[in-house]
Design a protein around this motif. Structure first.
Motif, PDB file in Angstrom:
ATOM      1  N   THR A  55       5.233  12.420  11.175  1.00  0.00           N
ATOM      2  CA  THR A  55       4.411  11.485  11.634  1.00  0.00           C
ATOM      3  C   THR A  55       2.467  13.128  11.560  1.00  0.00           C
ATOM      4  O   THR A  55       1.356  12.868  12.350  1.00  0.00           O
ATOM      5  CB  THR A  55       4.112  11.119  13.235  1.00  0.00           C
ATOM      6  OG1 THR A  55       4.348  11.192  14.041  1.00  0.00           O
ATOM      7  CG2 THR A  55       5.234  10.086  11.714  1.00  0.00           C
ATOM      8  N   SER A  56       2.939  14.171  11.616  1.00  0.00           N
ATOM      9  CA  SER A  56       1.827  15.189  12.371  1.00  0.00           C
ATOM     10  C   SER A  56       2.050  16.528  11.287  1.00  0.00           C
ATOM     11  O   SER A  56       3.087  16.763  10.378  1.00  0.00           O
ATOM     12  CB  SER A  56       1.993  15.644  13.726  1.00  0.00           C
ATOM     13  OG  SER A  56       3.007  16.339  13.795  1.00  0.00           O
TER      14      SER A  56
ATOM     15  N   ARG B 113       0.736   7.721  11.260  1.00  0.00           N
ATOM     16  CA  ARG B 113       0.199   8.143   9.820  1.00  0.00           C
ATOM     17  C   ARG B 113       1.784   8.943   9.073  1.00  0.00           C
ATOM     18  O   ARG B 113       2.280   9.134  10.112  1.00  0.00           O
ATOM     19  CB  ARG B 113      -0.533   9.354   9.766  1.00  0.00           C
ATOM     20  CG  ARG B 113      -2.323   8.859  10.580  1.00  0.00           C
ATOM     21  CD  ARG B 113      -3.378   9.789  10.815  1.00  0.00           C
ATOM     22  NE  ARG B 113      -2.861  10.610  11.750  1.00  0.00           N
ATOM     23  CZ  ARG B 113      -2.949  12.268  12.020  1.00  0.00           C
ATOM     24  NH1 ARG B 113      -3.448  12.997  11.196  1.00  0.00           N
ATOM     25  NH2 ARG B 113      -2.333  11.943  13.176  1.00  0.00           N
TER      26      ARG B 113
ATOM     27  N   ARG C 280       0.614  21.293  23.694  1.00  0.00           N
ATOM     28  CA  ARG C 280       1.287  19.937  23.550  1.00  0.00           C
ATOM     29  C   ARG C 280       1.349  20.022  22.059  1.00  0.00           C
ATOM     30  O   ARG C 280       2.366  19.147  21.385  1.00  0.00           O
ATOM     31  CB  ARG C 280      -0.473  19.427  22.771  1.00  0.00           C
ATOM     32  CG  ARG C 280      -1.215  18.658  23.536  1.00  0.00           C
ATOM     33  CD  ARG C 280      -2.731  18.192  23.020  1.00  0.00           C
ATOM     34  NE  ARG C 280      -3.431  18.968  22.180  1.00  0.00           N
ATOM     35  CZ  ARG C 280      -4.521  19.684  22.830  1.00  0.00           C
ATOM     36  NH1 ARG C 280      -5.263  19.636  24.205  1.00  0.00           N
ATOM     37  NH2 ARG C 280      -5.747  20.668  22.751  1.00  0.00           N
TER      38      ARG C 280
ATOM     39  N   GLU D 250       2.740  16.674  20.055  1.00  0.00           N
ATOM     40  CA  GLU D 250       1.639  15.991  19.820  1.00  0.00           C
ATOM     41  C   GLU D 250       0.390  16.534  19.355  1.00  0.00           C
ATOM     42  O   GLU D 250       0.229  18.006  19.508  1.00  0.00           O
ATOM     43  CB  GLU D 250       1.114  16.005  21.414  1.00  0.00           C
ATOM     44  CG  GLU D 250       1.479  14.790  22.636  1.00  0.00           C
ATOM     45  CD  GLU D 250       1.452  15.197  23.705  1.00  0.00           C
ATOM     46  OE1 GLU D 250       0.637  15.885  23.694  1.00  0.00           O
ATOM     47  OE2 GLU D 250       2.650  15.284  24.293  1.00  0.00           O
ATOM     48  N   ASP D 251      -0.015  16.139  18.470  1.00  0.00           N
ATOM     49  CA  ASP D 251      -0.742  16.652  17.391  1.00  0.00           C
ATOM     50  C   ASP D 251      -1.673  16.065  16.100  1.00  0.00           C
ATOM     51  O   ASP D 251      -1.116  15.016  14.984  1.00  0.00           O
ATOM     52  CB  ASP D 251      -0.180  18.479  16.527  1.00  0.00           C
ATOM     53  CG  ASP D 251      -0.826  18.715  14.858  1.00  0.00           C
ATOM     54  OD1 ASP D 251      -2.670  18.007  15.347  1.00  0.00           O
ATOM     55  OD2 ASP D 251      -0.076  18.820  13.510  1.00  0.00           O
ATOM     56  N   ARG D 252      -2.618  15.089  16.757  1.00  0.00           N
ATOM     57  CA  ARG D 252      -3.076  14.459  16.341  1.00  0.00           C
ATOM     58  C   ARG D 252      -4.288  14.773  15.352  1.00  0.00           C
ATOM     59  O   ARG D 252      -5.388  13.978  14.720  1.00  0.00           O
ATOM     60  CB  ARG D 252      -4.927  13.606  17.032  1.00  0.00           C
ATOM     61  CG  ARG D 252      -3.626  12.885  18.580  1.00  0.00           C
ATOM     62  CD  ARG D 252      -4.160  12.139  19.222  1.00  0.00           C
ATOM     63  NE  ARG D 252      -4.804  10.959  18.569  1.00  0.00           N
ATOM     64  CZ  ARG D 252      -4.031   9.906  18.118  1.00  0.00           C
ATOM     65  NH1 ARG D 252      -3.056   9.769  18.589  1.00  0.00           N
ATOM     66  NH2 ARG D 252      -5.046   9.304  18.058  1.00  0.00           N
ATOM     67  N   ARG D 253      -4.961  15.979  14.667  1.00  0.00           N
ATOM     68  CA  ARG D 253      -5.286  16.861  13.794  1.00  0.00           C
ATOM     69  C   ARG D 253      -4.790  16.117  12.391  1.00  0.00           C
ATOM     70  O   ARG D 253      -3.828  16.083  11.746  1.00  0.00           O
ATOM     71  CB  ARG D 253      -5.021  18.119  13.631  1.00  0.00           C
ATOM     72  CG  ARG D 253      -5.589  19.089  14.581  1.00  0.00           C
ATOM     73  CD  ARG D 253      -5.065  20.401  14.179  1.00  0.00           C
ATOM     74  NE  ARG D 253      -3.535  20.947  14.220  1.00  0.00           N
ATOM     75  CZ  ARG D 253      -3.206  21.401  12.677  1.00  0.00           C
ATOM     76  NH1 ARG D 253      -3.945  22.161  12.315  1.00  0.00           N
ATOM     77  NH2 ARG D 253      -1.643  21.243  13.260  1.00  0.00           N
ATOM     78  N   GLU D 254      -6.034  15.241  11.526  1.00  0.00           N
ATOM     79  CA  GLU D 254      -6.403  14.495  10.325  1.00  0.00           C
ATOM     80  C   GLU D 254      -5.864  15.600   9.134  1.00  0.00           C
ATOM     81  O   GLU D 254      -6.148  17.214   9.318  1.00  0.00           O
ATOM     82  CB  GLU D 254      -7.404  13.916  10.322  1.00  0.00           C
ATOM     83  CG  GLU D 254      -6.946  12.679  11.053  1.00  0.00           C
ATOM     84  CD  GLU D 254      -8.610  11.628  11.022  1.00  0.00           C
ATOM     85  OE1 GLU D 254      -8.939  11.549  10.076  1.00  0.00           O
ATOM     86  OE2 GLU D 254      -8.676  10.309  12.524  1.00  0.00           O
TER      87      GLU D 254
END
Ligand code: TTP
Ligand code: CA
Length: 356
Positions: A144-145, A2, A224, A229-233
């Protein structure tokens, strides 16, 4: 992958005032409460910041630092208008806009990115539009995050553009002070510093066990984020999933009266949030933690929907009653409302302290 932008107005209130009145441009200016009323600085122009003047500083101190400072009372209506205009510009390039406050938002621009139009171009085009259409500058972080984008937008203020290349998140974060990480406030930062951890890179090298031992679940989260690393949308208000409030009891309790009263208060907070935003929830959820840390939730669907404190409280208290038993000690209670009907996106007012 993203592509996320974090966009933030530079010296928001102060810049709006300087834009609206050319005589204020280039002058040290603050927006905030009166010094004689123990007011504080809400926003300081970059000219004022050269004197060491900052947000949340007592107005009196600000005048000591710069006697020829110009102070204006805030015009919230005006700032809200500018906020709506900038959010409209954001939404014209992507529907995925998550306002964080009046002057700040995340944008997921994955859908706009092409070979010919890399994320950095999307960001500079956006800055150009805000400048020509509103006469104001924003600083933008591209990553990207969410967390990397937010940190990036702050690095090159004012009028900044900072791009974190995909795959380079960890490297980008490593040299920065730990206090920049989302969720690391001054207290946590002080504990980390005491352990010899000053930079995000040093945090990333610690094992999860060490971090969880010191900070519990928050430690896992920090580790994280430190590794990029952070996948929150990016969540629009429309997609927002829940509103909740919880509290840990001063002392574990099985007292029905105390617990019902507490759930009532939490329901007021959640319900107040629903009514002020015009949200309609389809499910009410109760979160409970026992003295031995066992944590569970109980929920009830409300087909007709709830949109106020009374509605939330009625359901939450009923859920609580069936869990009460003498000797069953509770440590934490939480109330939440989930499953919203669509509403218009609305930014959250930033905290406002001591303004007139
Ligand atoms: P910020 O984005 O924190 O500050 P800013 O836009 O003035 O400056 P920067 O260039 O560093 O981004 O907050 C946005 C607005 O919120 C700010 O203009 C005024 C308001 N605000 C308060 O009212 N009280 C506060 O304590 C802070 C920090 C901000
Ligand atoms: Ca800002």
């Amino acid at each position: 992958m993203r592509h996320i932008l974090h966009a933030d107005f530079d010296a928001f209130y102060a810049s709006v005032e300087q834009r609206d009145d050319p005589r204020l441009r280039g002058r040290p200016l603050v927006v905030g409460g009166r010094p004689e009323d123990r007011g504080v600085v809400a926003s300081a122009s970059y000219e004022a910041r050269r004197f060491g003047i900052r947000s949340a500083m007592p107005m009196r101190t600000a005048f000591e630092r710069c006697p020829r400072l110009i102070r204006l009372a805030p015009r919230f209506e005006r700032y809200a208008e500018v906020s709506r205009a900038v959010m409209d510009i954001f939404r014209s390039i992507t529907p995925l806009v998550e306002p964080l406050s009046l002057d700040e938002a995340y944008l997921d621009v994955t859908g706009s990115v092409t070979q010919a139009l890399p994320p950095a171009r999307v960001a500079s085009d956006l800055k150009g539009r805000v400048r020509t259409e509103l006469g104001l500058t924003i600083s933008v972080g591209v990553a990207t995050s969410k967390s990397a984008a937010k940190i990036a937008s702050d690095l090159d203020k004012p009028d900044g553009l900072t791009v974190v290349p995909p795959g380079a998140e960890r490297e980008f974060l490593a040299p920065l002070p730990v206090g920049r990480l989302w969720g690391v406030g001054p207290k946590t930062a002080a504990i980390l510093e005491h352990e010899g951890i000053h930079r995000i890179g040093q945090l990333a090298e610690r094992t999860d066990e060490w971090l969880v031992g010191r900070f519990g679940r928050m430690g896992e989260h920090m580790s994280r984020l430190a590794r990029g690393e952070d996948r929150r949308e990016v969540e629009t208000a429309r997609a927002r999933k829940s509103v909740s409030a919880e509290t840990t009891l001063a002392q574990d309790s099985d007292d029905p009266e105390e617990l019902i009263e507490l759930v009532g208060r939490l329901s007021q907070r959640v319900g107040g949030h629903l009514s002020s935003r015009g949200l309609h929830a389809r499910t009410v959820r109760l979160k409970l933690r026992l003295a031995d840390f066992t944590t569970f939730t109980r929920q009830k669907a409300v087909p007709e929907g709830v949109d106020d404190s009374m509605g939330v409280e009625a359901v939450a208290v009923a859920l609580l009653r069936s869990e009460l038993a003498p000797g069953r000690l509770f440590r934490l209670v939480g109330v939440g409302a989930v499953g919203f009907d669509p509403v218009e996106d609305e930014p959250i007012q930033p905290r406002l302290v001591g303004l007139d």
